[in-house]
Design an enzyme around this catalytic site. Structure first.
Site, mmCIF file in Angstrom:
data_model
loop_
_atom_site.group_PDB
_atom_site.id
_atom_site.type_symbol
_atom_site.label_atom_id
_atom_site.label_comp_id
_atom_site.label_asym_id
_atom_site.label_seq_id
_atom_site.Cartn_x
_atom_site.Cartn_y
_atom_site.Cartn_z
ATOM 1 N N PHE A 142 -54.454 -57.171 35.757
ATOM 2 C CA PHE A 142 -54.361 -54.908 35.676
ATOM 3 C C PHE A 142 -53.993 -54.164 35.408
ATOM 4 C CE2 PHE A 142 -54.987 -58.183 39.335
ATOM 5 C CZ PHE A 142 -55.642 -57.606 40.318
ATOM 6 N N ILE A 144 -54.073 -50.673 35.416
ATOM 7 C CA ILE A 144 -54.232 -49.543 36.740
ATOM 8 C C ILE A 144 -53.753 -47.863 36.536
ATOM 9 C CG2 ILE A 144 -54.336 -48.822 39.146
ATOM 10 C CD1 ILE A 144 -56.210 -50.845 38.432
ATOM 11 N N GLN A 255 -38.284 -66.921 35.380
ATOM 12 C CA GLN A 255 -37.696 -65.006 35.293
ATOM 13 C C GLN A 255 -36.763 -65.522 33.927
ATOM 14 O OE1 GLN A 255 -35.996 -62.548 35.328
ATOM 15 N NE2 GLN A 255 -36.841 -61.258 35.884
ATOM 16 N N GLU A 325 -43.593 -60.602 44.215
ATOM 17 C CA GLU A 325 -43.353 -61.730 43.680
ATOM 18 C C GLU A 325 -42.083 -62.196 44.500
ATOM 19 O OE1 GLU A 325 -40.967 -61.193 39.527
ATOM 20 O OE2 GLU A 325 -39.548 -60.815 40.683
ATOM 21 N N HIS A 370 -41.475 -44.062 33.854
ATOM 22 C CA HIS A 370 -41.409 -43.290 34.124
ATOM 23 C C HIS A 370 -42.397 -42.526 33.566
ATOM 24 C CE1 HIS A 370 -39.559 -43.374 29.574
ATOM 25 N NE2 HIS A 370 -40.521 -41.805 30.003
ATOM 26 N N LEU A 371 -43.422 -43.483 32.651
ATOM 27 C CA LEU A 371 -44.711 -42.481 32.328
ATOM 28 C C LEU A 371 -45.839 -43.417 33.465
ATOM 29 C CD1 LEU A 371 -43.647 -42.760 28.378
ATOM 30 C CD2 LEU A 371 -44.162 -40.435 30.111
ATOM 31 N N VAL A 372 -45.593 -44.163 33.318
ATOM 32 C CA VAL A 372 -46.532 -45.219 34.101
ATOM 33 C C VAL A 372 -46.474 -45.343 35.139
ATOM 34 C CG1 VAL A 372 -46.860 -46.649 31.772
ATOM 35 C CG2 VAL A 372 -45.778 -47.777 33.162
#
EC number: 2.4.1.87
Length: 376
Positions: A142, A144, A255, A325, A370-372
């Site tokens: 994905f 988006i 993880q 998750e 903070h950007l995506v």
């Protein structure tokens, strides 16, 4: 002796020779010795030895030749049946997996599932087996909002290079704006399909809704197109071969930050009100939702059950700590995965590089949240 006497003598000699010859060939010893050493016991005609020998030799020769052909055909048939049997037979775990080669880490679970680490698997045996199966592997991702422009191109380029090399692969790319798709160049045996989906207002909803969307695509077409399916986050990059050693009915990913921790330290959902609830004292591993997979039907079950839990939480006005998750961890607690991938398959370099991480297959990208995470 006059001429008349000589003529009479010659006639007598010739008659004698003819009589002797006739008696000889009709006797029990007479024969055309250069053809056969005794007369045909069934036919008294002087022509019988030749008439019997030629067809008999031809027929016997043909019969022998036919028997040889039949033997060859039978041998070919046996070999073909063996090949088909070998192809049908399930590859056994111990044919390719050697857990004792990595004694410093957990390589087998309490339910006898392999934990795949570098050095524990035989690539040659696995490749030979899956090459005969002529498998196709799917990969959903994905991208988006800004995830598309920041991560997708590098993710696909690295997957093209390292994901299931030598096998047919289909990339299923989910975006909210097809017009912003970067140009993608793929190698042989690789193809991609792009699907436009609705962008959610919150990144949490994007994360949770992917379970629903993956399930819908499996039902409508993916189950008919691939033999195995992986679902991955886009903000990571392949760095080494991610091969057929990862294939299984249901595959979970350890993880990276939690693979050495005690289960009571895991960030499971601990609130009883949530469908993802796992109480203290329970749990096997902490699984990363960035990678999971299996057969299409099993992945369908994973996504449907996780989304069912998400809907139940919405109804009860609660949201699990780690969203999809948390629900994935609850699913794998109840439905044990048949194969687990070590943190080498999804590593975060911010941890460093401990000695038990021999090779990094996929690494996390730098998290530019903070950007995506503004997907509007």
């Amino acid at each position: 002796m006059n001429v008349k006497g000589k003529a009479i003598l010659s006639m007598l000699v010739a008659s004698t020779v003819i009589v002797v010859f006739w008696e000889y060939i009709n006797s029990s010893e007479g024969s055309f010795l250069w053809i056969y050493h005794s007369k045909n016991p069934e036919v008294g005609d002087v022509r019988a030895p030749m008439g019997w020998w030629f067809p008999s030799w031809f027929n016997n020769g043909t019969h022998i030749y036919q028997e040889e052909e039949e033997d060859v055909d039978k041998e070919k048939g046996r070999k073909k049946e063996q090949r088909e049997k070998d192809d049908r037979e399930e590859l056994q775990l111990w044919d390719w997996f050697t857990p004792e080669k990595r004694p410093e880490v957990v390589t087998v679970t309490s339910w006898k599932a392999p934990v795949v680490w570098e050095g524990t698997y035989n690539s040659a045996i696995l490749e030979n087996y899956y090459a005969k199966q002529k498998i196709t592997v799917g990969l959903t991702v994905f991208a988006i909002g800004k995830y598309l422009e920041y991560y997708l191109e590098e993710f696909i380029a690295s997957a093209d290079r390292y994901f299931m090399v030598g096998h047919k692969v289909i990339f299923y790319i989910m975006v909210n704006n097809v017009s912003r798709m970067p140009p993608l160049e793929l190698g042989p045996l690789r193809s991609f399909e792009v699907f436009e989906i609705k962008a959610e207002k919150r990144w949490q909803d994007v994360s949770m809704m992917r379970m629903k969307i993956i399930g819908e695509h499996i039902l409508t077409h993916i189950q008919h197109e691939v033999d195995f399916l992986f679902c991955m986050d886009v903000d990571q990059v392949f760095q080494d071969n991610f091969g057929v050693e990862t294939l299984g009915e249901s595959v979970a990913q350890l993880q990276a930050w939690w693979y050495k921790a005690d289960p009571n330290e895991f960030t499971y959902e601990r609130r009883e009100k949530s469908a993802a609830y796992i109480p203290f004292g329970q749990g096997d591993f902490y699984y990363h939702a960035a990678i999971f997979g299996g057969t299409p039907i099993r992945v369908l079950n994973i996504t449907q059950e996780c989304f069912k839990g998400i809907l139940q939480d919405k109804k009860n006005d609660i949201e699990a700590n780690w969203h999809d998750e948390s629900h994935l961890n609850k699913y794998f607690l109840v439905n044990k995965p048949s194969k687990i991938l070590s943190p080498e398959y999804c590593w975060d370099y911010q941890i460093g590089l401990p000695s038990d991480i021999k090779i990094v297959k996929i690494s996390w990208q730098t998290k530019e949240y903070h950007l995506v995470r503004n997907n509007v």
